[in-house]
Motif scaffolding. Structure first.
Motif, short mmCIF file in Angstrom:
data_model
loop_
_atom_site.label_atom_id
_atom_site.label_comp_id
_atom_site.label_asym_id
_atom_site.label_seq_id
_atom_site.Cartn_x
_atom_site.Cartn_y
_atom_site.Cartn_z
N LEU A 152 0.84 -1.20 0.00
CA LEU A 152 0.00 0.00 0.00
C LEU A 152 0.87 1.25 0.00
CD1 LEU A 152 -2.78 -0.93 2.59
CD2 LEU A 152 -3.02 -0.80 0.10
N ALA A 153 1.96 1.23 0.79
CA ALA A 153 2.88 2.38 0.82
C ALA A 153 3.53 2.60 -0.54
CB ALA A 153 3.95 2.15 1.89
N VAL B 124 10.03 -2.41 -5.48
CA VAL B 124 10.84 -3.35 -4.70
C VAL B 124 10.37 -3.26 -3.25
CG1 VAL B 124 13.13 -3.91 -3.82
CG2 VAL B 124 12.86 -3.23 -6.21
N LEU B 125 10.00 -4.41 -2.70
CA LEU B 125 9.59 -4.49 -1.30
C LEU B 125 10.64 -5.31 -0.55
CD1 LEU B 125 7.50 -4.09 1.00
CD2 LEU B 125 6.40 -6.20 0.22
N ASP B 126 11.34 -4.66 0.38
CA ASP B 126 12.39 -5.35 1.13
C ASP B 126 11.85 -5.84 2.46
OD1 ASP B 126 15.51 -5.82 1.48
OD2 ASP B 126 14.70 -5.13 3.39
N LEU B 127 11.95 -7.18 2.67
CA LEU B 127 11.50 -7.81 3.91
C LEU B 127 12.58 -8.73 4.47
CD1 LEU B 127 7.89 -8.56 2.67
CD2 LEU B 127 8.41 -7.17 4.68
N LEU C 259 11.12 -0.15 2.33
CA LEU C 259 11.97 -0.89 3.26
C LEU C 259 11.17 -1.25 4.50
CD1 LEU C 259 15.13 1.40 3.01
CD2 LEU C 259 14.58 -0.61 1.62
N MET C 260 11.01 -2.56 4.75
CA MET C 260 10.23 -3.04 5.90
C MET C 260 10.97 -4.09 6.71
SD MET C 260 6.29 -3.39 4.67
CE MET C 260 5.66 -3.08 6.31
N GLY C 261 12.16 -4.49 6.29
CA GLY C 261 12.87 -5.58 6.94
C GLY C 261 13.68 -5.13 8.14
N GLY C 262 14.66 -5.99 8.51
CA GLY C 262 15.44 -5.71 9.70
C GLY C 262 16.91 -5.48 9.44
N ARG D 84 11.20 4.58 0.56
CA ARG D 84 10.36 4.87 1.72
C ARG D 84 10.50 3.76 2.76
NH1 ARG D 84 3.82 6.11 2.01
NH2 ARG D 84 3.55 5.45 4.18
N GLY D 85 10.65 4.15 4.00
CA GLY D 85 10.56 3.20 5.10
C GLY D 85 9.12 3.07 5.54
#
Length: 373
Positions: free
Chosen positions: A167-168, A250-253, A278-281, A305-306
């Motif tokens: 969604l972001a 690109v979705l980073d998890l 960016l959503m990972g650790g 975007r974070g």
């Protein structure tokens, strides 16, 4: 009521949780009391309880993150919730005194910043108990659901995270998504959600060839697997080739243990004017920074975007996707445990963290006495 209490951080292999009687929560204004029916245990819960992940939990605490429940009672300011309603309890609690930059705590799990910790001291306890107290705005009706399916619905806590990221990114039907970390628990959920949202192609990089093959078997030719080699330039070229066209999102998890170079190679596959979320650790446990090149970002007008968790409206959107059949929970492989076996469940989750494997605690139903597959 019975609860599994984290009394202190300790050895993950030991009995980290004390199963004991605790006082039942008292409902205040803007709160709902629910019977906890099912809560999904993250595979990394043992790392949280051992202190390895350094989450800002403050023991003693009834932990857990998100739950399927049934309303026991609500405060007078709730106009639609009724006792007996089957609901999803969103763990993402936001402070009510700042609409622009609210503090956030994940109830019973983690927090962001000093304000989040302060908030967590009120909404302190999570769903590893027969009952829990939840902010009214965090309770979402599910409608009629077969009781046997409730453990699968507990996977909402996993699916909501990548849904929030997509969604972001403002993902649109027909676009190409690359999920960095696609072979992990959250990443594989991201693949499922992206396809349900209408992605034409989902590029899935990873090292585990068996998991990559399973993703293709599950979802078909819209999934494009890429076996990573560790050579950043070669991997980036392979990911772009697998997309067979521009990568829009690109979705980073990736988890905290991942190298920043892997995240960087994936991020730099995005097209000019593309979006990276960016959503990972990566970096949470130290190590190299992501360090995306300034000229590349600027000249290609790339948006980075974070995103931590998801907006409140995502809960309604994802519930509707599941109820409509657009997102199918039948893919979930679920093993359930009763509350009295919470420590065993935490160990089981750590050993069974493959994509679509869910370990679910069922504190208040006989679902906890059997396994759903």
């Amino acid at each position: 009521m019975l609860a599994a209490v984290l009394e202190r951080f300790g050895n993950a292999a030991a009995e980290a949780l004390a199963i004991k009687e605790v006082p039942e929560p008292v409902v205040g204004t803007g709160e709902v009391l629910v019977d906890v029916l099912a809560t999904c245990i993250p595979p990394y819960a043992a790392e949280v309880f051992s202190g390895e992940r350094r989450y800002p939990l403050e023991p003693p605490v009834i932990s857990g993150v998100g739950a399927i429940g049934r309303v026991v009672r609500s405060s007078p300011d709730a106009t639609r919730l009724r006792p007996g309603d089957l609901v999803w309890c969103d763990p993402t609690v936001r402070s009510r005194d700042d609409a622009v930059t609210p503090d956030i705590t994940l109830q019973g799990w983690s927090s962001a910043g000093a304000g989040g910790v302060t908030l967590s001291r009120y909404f302190h306890d999570g769903p590893f108990a027969e009952r829990m107290l939840v902010p009214t705005e965090n309770v979402f009706p599910l409608g009629e659901v077969d009781e046997a399916e409730l453990p699968r619905w507990a996977a909402l806590v996993v699916l909501l995270v990548p849904y929030g990221g997509l969604l972001a990114a403002d993902l649109r039907a027909g676009e190409t998504v690359l999920v960095s970390g696609a072979t992990g628990n959250f990443g594989s959920a991201g693949v499922a959600v992206a396809l349900a949202m209408g992605a034409a192609t989902v590029v899935c990089p990873g090292r585990n060839e068996a998991v990559l093959a399973d993703l293709v078997a599950r979802f078909g030719e819209r999934v494009r697997p890429v076996v990573l080699t560790g050579d950043g330039d070669a991997d980036r070229a392979a990911m772009q080739a697998a997309a067979r066209g521009p990568v829009d999102v690109v979705l980073d998890l990736l988890p905290p243990s991942a190298n920043a170079a892997v995240a960087r190679a994936a991020a730099m596959t995005v097209r000019p004017y593309g979006r990276v979320v960016l959503m990972g650790g990566v970096g949470m446990l130290g190590g190299e920074d992501l360090a995306l090149p300034y000229p590349w970002l600027m000249r290609n007008s790339v948006t980075v975007r974070g995103q931590w968790m998801y907006p409140r409206t995502a809960n309604v959107g994802l519930i509707n996707m599941i109820r409509s059949g657009v997102l199918d929970l039948a893919r979930e492989r679920v093993t359930v445990f009763p509350l009295v076996r919470a420590n065993e469940a935490v160990r089981f989750a750590a050993a069974h963290g493959n994509p679509f494997d869910r370990t679910v605690l069922c504190p208040r139903t006989d679902l906890g006495e059997r396994a759903a597959t």
